[in-house]
Motif scaffolding. Sequence first.
Motif, mmCIF file in Angstrom:
data_model
loop_
_atom_site.group_PDB
_atom_site.id
_atom_site.type_symbol
_atom_site.label_atom_id
_atom_site.label_comp_id
_atom_site.label_asym_id
_atom_site.label_seq_id
_atom_site.Cartn_x
_atom_site.Cartn_y
_atom_site.Cartn_z
ATOM 1 N N LEU A 126 13.849 23.413 -19.856
ATOM 2 C CA LEU A 126 14.129 22.473 -18.746
ATOM 3 C C LEU A 126 12.857 21.755 -18.286
ATOM 4 N N GLY A 127 11.908 21.584 -19.207
ATOM 5 C CA GLY A 127 10.644 20.958 -18.832
ATOM 6 C C GLY A 127 10.809 19.541 -18.302
ATOM 7 N N TYR A 128 11.601 18.738 -18.995
ATOM 8 C CA TYR A 128 11.768 17.330 -18.588
ATOM 9 C C TYR A 128 12.443 17.200 -17.227
ATOM 10 N N PRO A 129 13.632 17.840 -16.998
ATOM 11 C CA PRO A 129 14.241 17.700 -15.662
ATOM 12 C C PRO A 129 13.398 18.328 -14.552
ATOM 13 N N LEU A 130 12.672 19.420 -14.864
ATOM 14 C CA LEU A 130 11.815 20.006 -13.833
ATOM 15 C C LEU A 130 10.666 19.071 -13.470
ATOM 16 N N CYS A 131 10.141 18.387 -14.459
ATOM 17 C CA CYS A 131 9.058 17.425 -14.184
ATOM 18 C C CYS A 131 9.571 16.274 -13.329
ATOM 19 N N LEU A 132 10.772 15.773 -13.647
ATOM 20 C CA LEU A 132 11.358 14.688 -12.845
ATOM 21 C C LEU A 132 11.627 15.153 -11.424
ATOM 22 N N ALA A 133 12.124 16.397 -11.302
ATOM 23 C CA ALA A 133 12.392 16.923 -9.967
ATOM 24 C C ALA A 133 11.106 17.064 -9.176
ATOM 25 N N PHE A 134 10.054 17.527 -9.862
ATOM 26 C CA PHE A 134 8.766 17.672 -9.194
ATOM 27 C C PHE A 134 8.226 16.320 -8.736
ATOM 28 N N MET A 135 8.340 15.317 -9.568
ATOM 29 C CA MET A 135 7.883 13.974 -9.207
ATOM 30 C C MET A 135 8.716 13.401 -8.066
ATOM 31 N N GLY A 136 10.045 13.643 -8.101
ATOM 32 C CA GLY A 136 10.893 13.181 -7.004
ATOM 33 C C GLY A 136 10.546 13.853 -5.691
ATOM 34 N N ALA A 137 10.206 15.154 -5.756
ATOM 35 C CA ALA A 137 9.828 15.874 -4.536
ATOM 36 C C ALA A 137 8.535 15.302 -3.961
ATOM 37 N N ILE A 138 7.594 14.992 -4.851
ATOM 38 C CA ILE A 138 6.349 14.388 -4.372
ATOM 39 C C ILE A 138 6.616 13.062 -3.677
ATOM 40 N N ALA A 139 7.433 12.191 -4.299
ATOM 41 C CA ALA A 139 7.747 10.886 -3.724
ATOM 42 C C ALA A 139 8.450 11.038 -2.373
ATOM 43 N N LEU A 140 9.458 11.946 -2.317
ATOM 44 C CA LEU A 140 10.178 12.156 -1.056
ATOM 45 C C LEU A 140 9.253 12.701 0.027
ATOM 46 N N GLY A 141 8.371 13.613 -0.360
ATOM 47 C CA GLY A 141 7.430 14.154 0.619
ATOM 48 C C GLY A 141 6.499 13.080 1.179
ATOM 49 N N LEU A 142 6.047 12.165 0.310
ATOM 50 C CA LEU A 142 5.184 11.083 0.788
ATOM 51 C C LEU A 142 5.936 10.133 1.705
ATOM 52 N N VAL A 143 7.198 9.828 1.359
ATOM 53 C CA VAL A 143 7.998 8.940 2.212
ATOM 54 C C VAL A 143 8.177 9.547 3.591
ATOM 55 N N THR A 181 0.831 -1.214 0.000
ATOM 56 C CA THR A 181 0.000 0.000 0.000
ATOM 57 C C THR A 181 0.857 1.252 0.000
ATOM 58 N N VAL A 182 1.923 1.257 0.786
ATOM 59 C CA VAL A 182 2.819 2.412 0.836
ATOM 60 C C VAL A 182 3.465 2.645 -0.528
ATOM 61 N N ILE A 183 3.943 1.544 -1.141
ATOM 62 C CA ILE A 183 4.568 1.686 -2.465
ATOM 63 C C ILE A 183 3.555 2.208 -3.475
ATOM 64 N N SER A 184 2.330 1.658 -3.430
ATOM 65 C CA SER A 184 1.300 2.129 -4.365
ATOM 66 C C SER A 184 0.952 3.588 -4.116
ATOM 67 N N SER A 185 0.892 3.986 -2.844
ATOM 68 C CA SER A 185 0.558 5.368 -2.523
ATOM 69 C C SER A 185 1.612 6.337 -3.031
ATOM 70 N N ILE A 186 2.878 5.909 -3.031
ATOM 71 C CA ILE A 186 3.949 6.776 -3.545
ATOM 72 C C ILE A 186 3.844 6.930 -5.052
ATOM 73 N N PHE A 187 3.488 5.863 -5.753
ATOM 74 C CA PHE A 187 3.495 5.916 -7.219
ATOM 75 C C PHE A 187 2.190 6.443 -7.802
#
Length: 390
Positions: free
Chosen positions: A351-368, A315-321
């Motif tokens: 820088l759309g692609y790296p900004l999107c990846l950074a945004f997604m990484g921030a979301i994942a880290l925030g959830l963790v 559930t935690v893994i699914s919630s992160i993704f």
Amino acid sequence: MTETRIQPMQLVNQSIQEKADLFEYFYDQPGSLPGTLRVKTDAQPPEIVLIDYNEETATRIVLETPEECALYLDTESVSWVDVLGLGSEEILLRLGKVFNLHLLVLEDIVNVPQRPKVEDYDDHLVIITQMVMPKEKADGFYSEQVSFILGKHYLLTVQEEPQRDCFKPVRDRIRTAKGMIRKNNADYLAYALLDAIIDGFFPVLETYGERIEELEEEVVSNPTHQTLNKIYQLRRELLALRRAIWPQRDAINTLIRDGSHLISEEVRIYLRDCYDHAVQVMDMVETYRELSSGLMDVYMSSISNKMNEIMKLLTVISSIFIPLTFVAGIYGMNFNTEKSPWNMPELNWYLGYPLCLAFMGAIALGLVIFFWKRGWFENFSTIKKNNRFG
């Protein structure tokens, strides 16, 4: 104690097949004749050992024939005739004639195992018991039947197997003249042997106490299918112990309550202590059975907790993704930016692609971090040991 050997019988050099931990009481085949003796094919031929003693002397003799026992039955000394093995129907029938045993008594002695009981005849008393001993290199215990024939000046005991018994302390007391055994009659000898049999349950129960402690730790820390098999086997063995001690306790109580002209009042007092030990064994067996039943409940709870931990991790893994999948799904729609400035202008950013990846990484880290602060990464199925008591 002096020892005289009269042409000792040759024991067959073969190993005895170990008895099963669990025993079922013997029952006759439907329609069989009363008094039918069924000798096991792997049983060893009987060896007859006589210990004759009084207050002054004690002599150990290995007899060649059952008829030699007749010389010691009416003497003033106490004669303990110990028959080791049930492998010869002929010798057992001859013993029955010497000791004037009814054919049904011989059937109870030979067709083992029988339910522990007491039967009072005119000139002798029949006591059927179950003796248990712990295995040296394996879990479980050995069990065998020991039959007592108590007369006025003699005691006949018949054992299934000659390799092991719990009578060594009694033999040593006779040999060294320690205690009161050499000063008393055959009924006191019967009490001493019964007490040794009952006390033999305590080492067996001690091993089961240790096994239950080990299983408790295994159940709460790492339960497996092997753990379930161990619990099931433990419960079956404790049930066998209960079936051995329960009727034995009742048999001793019969000796105390009903009495016999072959048992003195003084020995009946000693039998009360033997009965108390049997009750104590019975209480320990019942306690261990309740603990083993509790282990089964703890095992099911541990398995349920283990499954919950797995589901929680998934559930935690699914919630992160889930939010990452949401972002990737939006930018995977690829609306044409030339048609409208509102059609995903980020697709044209440098820088759309790296900004999107950074945004997604921030979301994942925030959830963790959020899940960690809520304690969702702790293992609730692990029980920490309390070492406060050593």
